[in-house]
Design a protein around this motif. Structure first.
Motif, PDB file in Angstrom:
ATOM      1  N   LEU A 147      -5.526   3.109   3.767  1.00 51.29           N
ATOM      2  CA  LEU A 147      -5.552   1.700   4.425  1.00 51.29           C
ATOM      3  C   LEU A 147      -5.385   0.973   2.993  1.00 51.29           C
ATOM      4  O   LEU A 147      -4.616  -0.069   3.088  1.00 51.29           O
ATOM      5  CB  LEU A 147      -6.909   1.295   4.874  1.00 51.29           C
ATOM      6  N   SER A 148      -6.150   0.982   1.946  1.00 48.08           N
ATOM      7  CA  SER A 148      -5.972   0.411   0.838  1.00 48.08           C
ATOM      8  C   SER A 148      -4.760   0.538   0.225  1.00 48.08           C
ATOM      9  O   SER A 148      -3.912  -0.399  -0.430  1.00 48.08           O
ATOM     10  CB  SER A 148      -7.099   0.787  -0.101  1.00 48.08           C
ATOM     11  N   ASN A 149      -4.000   1.835   0.068  1.00 53.64           N
ATOM     12  CA  ASN A 149      -2.642   1.800  -0.564  1.00 53.64           C
ATOM     13  C   ASN A 149      -1.700   1.230   0.289  1.00 53.64           C
ATOM     14  O   ASN A 149      -0.832   0.642  -0.088  1.00 53.64           O
ATOM     15  CB  ASN A 149      -2.379   3.561  -0.334  1.00 53.64           C
ATOM     16  N   MET A 150      -1.798   0.897   1.940  1.00 56.48           N
ATOM     17  CA  MET A 150      -1.061  -0.019   2.609  1.00 56.48           C
ATOM     18  C   MET A 150      -1.111  -1.364   2.263  1.00 56.48           C
ATOM     19  O   MET A 150      -0.208  -1.764   1.932  1.00 56.48           O
ATOM     20  CB  MET A 150      -1.384   0.551   4.059  1.00 56.48           C
TER      21      MET A 150
ATOM     22  N   MET B 161       7.460  -7.110   2.792  1.00 54.94           N
ATOM     23  CA  MET B 161       7.325  -5.689   3.022  1.00 54.94           C
ATOM     24  C   MET B 161       8.395  -5.243   4.155  1.00 54.94           C
ATOM     25  O   MET B 161       8.225  -5.879   5.371  1.00 54.94           O
ATOM     26  CB  MET B 161       6.003  -5.122   3.093  1.00 54.94           C
ATOM     27  N   ASN B 162       9.134  -4.285   3.866  1.00 56.98           N
ATOM     28  CA  ASN B 162       9.877  -4.133   4.940  1.00 56.98           C
ATOM     29  C   ASN B 162       9.638  -2.696   5.765  1.00 56.98           C
ATOM     30  O   ASN B 162      10.377  -1.887   6.409  1.00 56.98           O
ATOM     31  CB  ASN B 162      11.629  -3.740   4.448  1.00 56.98           C
TER      32      ASN B 162
ATOM     33  N   SER C  55       0.174  -2.013  -1.048  1.00 56.23           N
ATOM     34  CA  SER C  55       1.847  -1.807  -1.071  1.00 56.23           C
ATOM     35  C   SER C  55       2.359  -2.851  -0.644  1.00 56.23           C
ATOM     36  O   SER C  55       3.607  -3.048  -0.576  1.00 56.23           O
ATOM     37  CB  SER C  55       2.257  -0.682  -0.541  1.00 56.23           C
ATOM     38  N   GLY C  56       1.542  -3.780  -0.021  1.00 56.32           N
ATOM     39  CA  GLY C  56       2.176  -4.996   0.656  1.00 56.32           C
ATOM     40  C   GLY C  56       2.341  -4.841   2.178  1.00 56.32           C
ATOM     41  O   GLY C  56       3.176  -5.674   2.715  1.00 56.32           O
TER      42      GLY C  56
ATOM     43  N   ASP D 246       1.889   3.697  -4.381  1.00 55.98           N
ATOM     44  CA  ASP D 246       2.544   2.547  -3.915  1.00 55.98           C
ATOM     45  C   ASP D 246       3.699   2.818  -3.091  1.00 55.98           C
ATOM     46  O   ASP D 246       4.857   3.490  -3.319  1.00 55.98           O
ATOM     47  CB  ASP D 246       3.198   1.751  -5.196  1.00 55.98           C
ATOM     48  N   TYR D 247       3.550   2.672  -1.851  1.00 59.16           N
ATOM     49  CA  TYR D 247       4.608   3.141  -0.638  1.00 59.16           C
ATOM     50  C   TYR D 247       5.869   2.385  -0.926  1.00 59.16           C
ATOM     51  O   TYR D 247       6.918   2.932  -0.450  1.00 59.16           O
ATOM     52  CB  TYR D 247       4.094   2.959   0.630  1.00 59.16           C
ATOM     53  N   GLY D 248       5.881   1.412  -1.751  1.00 58.97           N
ATOM     54  CA  GLY D 248       7.219   0.568  -1.777  1.00 58.97           C
ATOM     55  C   GLY D 248       8.283   1.510  -2.707  1.00 58.97           C
ATOM     56  O   GLY D 248       9.238   1.544  -2.448  1.00 58.97           O
ATOM     57  N   LYS D 249       7.556   2.279  -3.587  1.00 58.02           N
ATOM     58  CA  LYS D 249       8.354   3.124  -4.525  1.00 58.02           C
ATOM     59  C   LYS D 249       9.278   4.140  -3.700  1.00 58.02           C
ATOM     60  O   LYS D 249      10.166   4.712  -3.949  1.00 58.02           O
ATOM     61  CB  LYS D 249       7.472   3.857  -5.803  1.00 58.02           C
ATOM     62  N   VAL D 250       8.262   4.673  -2.702  1.00 63.26           N
ATOM     63  CA  VAL D 250       8.664   5.874  -1.726  1.00 63.26           C
ATOM     64  C   VAL D 250       9.793   5.178  -1.154  1.00 63.26           C
ATOM     65  O   VAL D 250      10.905   5.919  -0.855  1.00 63.26           O
ATOM     66  CB  VAL D 250       7.597   6.256  -1.023  1.00 63.26           C
TER      67      VAL D 250
END
Lengths: 423, 372
Positions: free
Chosen positions: B41-44, B1-2, B47-48, B131-135
């Motif tokens: 917290l679970s979303n984080m 995750m970046n 999302s990795g 999924d914050y990755g998508k954002v």
């Protein structure tokens, strides 16, 4: 050098064959109990609550479920930098490899594990019983008496004493005699299979008896130490203790939990029983038309039908119109619509169709083994599938994915058994 | 995750009335078994995101207690981890967090020392899955400076509680009004932002020098014509715990089949600290309909259209309707609760009678508890 005053060795390798299809694919300590727990949770929680943070769990028979349940011990706070829980299966050795052939043999094969912790005392436990015990108090008693071995024992009714291993102790608690299932018992103190040993004494005995076949604590180690005049004391335990070795005693012990004030109290704040719930933490949902009487229900279950006198695990679904009575449903079972379940023990992940009747008709003796399947109970193994619309009689057992063809005329008569290989 | 996560959990909300007398809104118990911060917290973690800082200030004790171990959310690793930053007095600074931008600025060292290029800023009092990755993907594809996650709400919403957004056809934000009396749009910011870590540091440093401390007013709104700020529209359930009514409604939403199965039964799951309570117990006299019941409850009375949190004791002949009973509450025999929120660790005497008529009634009672 690493040092632990006392470590526990938990014998969890037994099949528990009297639990029939429940233990077909898992060891007895992994069988569910009391809604959300598994039997092994009780000794494991007792350990951590007693301040014992190093536990070796000896596995042999069907260990997969136990292994995944225990993991690295997080639910019991047994994930430790030093010590913690270790699962100890039998292993191949140079020249001489064998299974664990007896309770003491299993410990003998893990002497190296115990030596790592350089303990003064070793606590021997079995993973078969439901109870709460503070092993630290037992250890204090052991030290006070300068005992070499302390055996936990509990009073049983004199009429039943002939079913147990009986210890006879003098007024100081020192054991003067052992009787295995005596016809005329001299005492009513039954051994609970819980021992504290001075590690030096245990080590010496294990090495001395290493060539005894099926070396067992009750049959070999204790008599050997007794003959050598080692001080052996009985620690009298007066709390709740249940052996859930048979289907009927298993069913009874579960049902006691739904009494208004149960003898075994799970709601005690300072002696919690911990378990690995696979992260099922959500509350249960009770539907608009649901009816619940005298039951306990685990997290994440969804109840839309009626549940009366039941012990229900986590993630269970009982669909609308179904009535479940006097039964035990383990985690993630699904009961379809308009089914009727009576006096059944239904293991994890089972799916029961719609319009099914379980516990139907008159009692007949079980054809496979009426010593295991009796008392009118229906026993259904884990991951079983039961099709819509069938009727299942009493004293029956079912395991595997069953099809409508398995039920002639849609009925499994009382006393019959269906066991299919799980693929 | 970046990216790293920053969770702003320091705020107070007066509209939460007595409920935040003893805890931050991020620590509000939700849906029987969770606290509101569990969702972000679970979303984080789902999302990795491996490194997350929670910035707390107001009434942080119960929040800190909840976060005392990070392993329940799968943090607690050598790579990354969960950090809780309370305000501290330093050589340069003796102030509390003066606003959302200031709280990030006061923890600038944390931002400076990381290597991940992006920061996800979120709050701790919203219930949703994302999924914050998508954002972040969206943020990169738009070439945005800041991405604001937003959601379209129904027309009957009280928009004066939200930051209302208007975008152009490319989804660039052209108007952003914080808590407007008259809203020009139904799209609101949900308080989740993605921004390049370097840019965030730069904007924070500049704002603090100018004595500006609020992230929304002094950074997002102030820079909206200068920087490329884009809106990412989220789908699915979202609710925000900021008033007693919203809190009540959010809990009641979980009595709906679709909301319940979205959060409880569909992966990715929401994690929380396990309390190891025994199964819920239904004694003779229990009548329960359309309700959520958490573990450790003992029920002897009637419960309808309600949410019982952990370890609630419902006495004989009790009636609980359309109510929320928080953790570890004892309801004496013959007591009656309708349209109420019963505060945690309370003890209600026998025959207590509480009805919320015009608004939801918050019941706080500390009587001696008699335990058999």
């Amino acid at each position: 050098m690493m040092k632990k005053e006392m470590i526990a060795m938990l014998l969890a390798g037994g099949q528990g064959s009297r639990l029939g299809v429940l233990t077909a694919n898992m060891a007895k300590p992994a069988v569910a109990f009391g809604g959300k727990y598994r039997i092994i949770d009780f000794p494991l929680s007792n350990c951590i609550n007693s301040g014992i943070d190093t536990v070796g769990v000896l596995t042999q028979y069907q260990p997969l479920k136990l292994n995944s349940h225990i993991g690295i011990g997080i639910p019991w706070d047994l994930d430790r930098n030093v010590g913690g829980v270790s699962v100890l299966p039998p292993y191949e050795k140079n020249g001489n490899s064998e299974w664990y052939t007896g309770t003491a043999n299993a410990i003998y094969q893990n002497i190296n594990y115990i030596e790592t912790f350089n303990p003064d005392y070793v606590l021997i436990l079995s993973g078969d019983h439901i109870y709460k015990m503070d092993y630290e108090i037992m250890l204090d008693y052991h030290k006070e008496n300068s005992a070499g071995i302390t055996i936990a024992a509990m009073p049983v009714p004199m009429s039943e004493a002939s079913r147990f291993g009986i210890v006879v102790a003098d007024e100081t608690g020192k054991i003067t005699e052992f009787e295995e299932k005596p016809a005329n018992p001299k005492s009513n103190l039954a051994s609970m299979g819980i021992y504290i040993f001075d590690w030096k004494i245990l080590r010496e005995s294990l090495l001395a008896l290493k060539d005894v076949e099926e070396c067992d604590f009750g049959k070999h180690i204790i008599p050997y130490c007794f003959e050598k005049n080692i001080r052996i004391f009985a620690y009298e335990f007066n709390g709740y203790w249940k052996d859930v070795g048979t289907l009927s005693s298993y069913w009874d012990a579960n049902m006691e939990l739904i009494d208004l004030v149960p003898e075994f109290n799970l709601y005690e704040e300072f002696w919690k029983i911990y378990t690995n719930n696979n992260n099922v933490i959500q509350p249960q949902y009770i539907g608009q038309e649901a009816k619940i009487e005298r039951s306990i229900i685990g997290d994440g279950s969804n109840i839309y039908g009626s549940v009366i006198n039941c012990v229900i695990g986590s993630g269970v679904t009982v669909k609308a119109g179904s009535i479940v009575r006097d039964s035990i449903l383990m985690s993630n079972t699904v009961i379809g619509e308009n089914s009727r379940i009576e006096k059944a023990i239904i293991a994890d992940d089972t799916k029961i169709g719609n319009d099914v009747i379980v516990g139907f008709g008159d009692e007949k003796a079980n054809k496979l083994n009426d010593k295991i399947y009796n008392c009118g109970l229906v026993t259904i193994a884990e991951k079983t599938v039961i099709p819509n619309g069938v009727k299942i009689g009493k004293n029956t057992a079912i395991s595997g994915v069953t099809q409508p063809e398995d039920y002639p005329a849609g009925i499994l008569d009382s006393g019959e058994v269906i066991i299919k290989e799980v693929k | 995750m970046n990216a790293i996560g920053l969770i702003l959990a320091g705020g107070n909300s007066f509209a939460m009335r007595e409920l935040t007398d003893k805890r931050a809104t991020a620590a509000m118990p939700v849906a029987g078994g969770y606290r509101s911060i569990d969702f972000v917290l679970s979303n984080m973690t789902n999302s990795g995101v491996k490194t997350v800082a929670v910035l707390t200030q107001y009434n942080a004790r119960s929040l800190n207690e909840h976060l005392s171990s990070s392993k329940w959310w799968n943090f607690g690793r050598k790579q990354g981890g969960l950090f809780v930053f309370n305000p501290t007095i330093t050589k340069e600074n003796t102030m509390w967090y003066r606003g959302t931008a200031d709280c990030m600025y006061q923890n600038l060292d944390f931002l400076l020392r990381r290597h991940e290029p992006y920061v996800i800023v979120a709050n701790g009092n919203c219930l949703y899955k994302m999924d914050y990755g998508k954002v972040i993907d969206y943020h990169i594809s738009k070439g945005a400076d800041i991405t604001v996650v937003c959601k379209e709400l129904p027309g009957n919403t009280d928009f004066s509680r939200f930051g209302v957004i208007k975008t152009n056809e490319t989804k660039r934000i052209i108007e952003f009004e914080e808590k407007p009396m008259m809203a020009h749009s139904r799209t609101v910011s949900i308080g989740v932002y993605v921004i390049r870590r370097r840019l965030l540091i730069e904007l924070l440093q500049r704002s603090i020098v100018e004595g500006r401390y609020d992230f929304v007013n002094d950074i997002i709104i102030r820079y909206k014509n200068l920087k490329k700020i884009y809106a990412y529209e989220m789908e699915g359930y979202w609710s925000n715990i900021s008033t007693v009514e919203a809190y009540y409604q959010a809990n009641m939403d979980f009595l709906k089949e679709d909301v319940r199965s979205y959060f409880f039964n569909e992966s990715p799951y929401i994690f929380s600290k396990s309390d190891d309570m025994p199964p819920a117990k239904y004694n003779p006299g229990a009548v329960v309909r359309n309700s959520l019941v958490a573990s450790g409850c003992i029920i002897n009375g009637t419960v309808e259209n309600s949410v019982l949190f952990k370890k609630v004791f419902v006495g004989t002949n009790c009636v609980i309707k359309n109510s929320i009973v928080l953790n570890d509450v004892y309801l004496g025999d013959n007591s009656h609760f309708e349209n109420c929120i019963v505060e945690s660790r309370g003890t209600m005497i026998e025959n207590a009678y509480h009805i919320g008529s015009d608004e939801i009634k918050v019941v706080i009672e500390k009587n001696d508890r008699y335990i058999l």
